[in-house]
Design a protein around this motif. Structure first.
Motif, PDB file in Angstrom:
ATOM      1  N   UNK A   1      -3.222  -3.309   2.866  1.00  0.00           N
ATOM      2  CA  UNK A   1      -4.646  -3.557   2.689  1.00  0.00           C
ATOM      3  C   UNK A   1      -4.918  -4.487   1.530  1.00  0.00           C
ATOM      4  N   UNK A   2      -6.177  -4.701   1.316  1.00  0.00           N
ATOM      5  CA  UNK A   2      -6.630  -5.515   0.195  1.00  0.00           C
ATOM      6  C   UNK A   2      -6.891  -4.580  -0.986  1.00  0.00           C
ATOM      7  N   UNK A   3      -6.212  -4.832  -2.080  1.00  0.00           N
ATOM      8  CA  UNK A   3      -6.319  -3.985  -3.252  1.00  0.00           C
ATOM      9  C   UNK A   3      -7.218  -4.646  -4.295  1.00  0.00           C
ATOM     10  N   UNK A   4      -8.193  -3.877  -4.754  1.00  0.00           N
ATOM     11  CA  UNK A   4      -9.149  -4.381  -5.728  1.00  0.00           C
ATOM     12  C   UNK A   4      -9.031  -3.619  -7.043  1.00  0.00           C
ATOM     13  N   UNK A   5      -9.120  -4.344  -8.118  1.00  0.00           N
ATOM     14  CA  UNK A   5      -9.252  -3.746  -9.440  1.00  0.00           C
ATOM     15  C   UNK A   5     -10.749  -3.615  -9.743  1.00  0.00           C
TER      16      UNK A   5
END
Length: 118
Positions: free
Chosen positions: A91-95
């Protein structure tokens, strides 16, 4: 204002490891709650790991025992170490960051893609 920039990720085989880093600039981020969120294909964005201003941590059940969130104060970064990766971790990992709470953080990075293949 806090600015966040993710790095790391990419393609990794199932069972492998990967490290994500979130570079933090602006603001007194040491007082902020920091978090990593994930958005899988066709799914909503959900929180996976949180590290609070007192360095206490919490994790989603799905990644507990496999992922570790930590702060690198010398590098102004928050790191997510991911081990024993599964296809479902793709998936797309966001901080994300917030001065008060990480359930609905106000500051977000652009995201970095992690693709786990078996």
């Amino acid at each position: 204002q806090v600015q966040l920039a993710e790095s790391g990720g990419g393609s990794v085989q199932a069972g492998g490891s990967s490290t994500l880093s979130c570079s933090v600039s602006g603001g007194t981020w040491s007082h902020y709650c920091m978090a990593w969120f994930r958005q899988g294909p066709g799914k909503e964005r959900v929180g996976v790991a949180i590290i609070d201003s007192d360095s206490s941590t919490s994790y989603a059940e799905s990644i507990k025992g496999r992922f570790t969130i930590s702060k690198d104060n010398a590098k102004n970064a928050v790191v997510l170490q991911m081990n024993s990766l599964k296809d479902a971790d793709s998936g797309l990992y966001y901080c994300a960051a917030d001065p008060q709470q990480c359930r609905t953080p106000n500051y977000w990075g652009q995201g970095t893609q992690v693709t786990v293949s078996s």
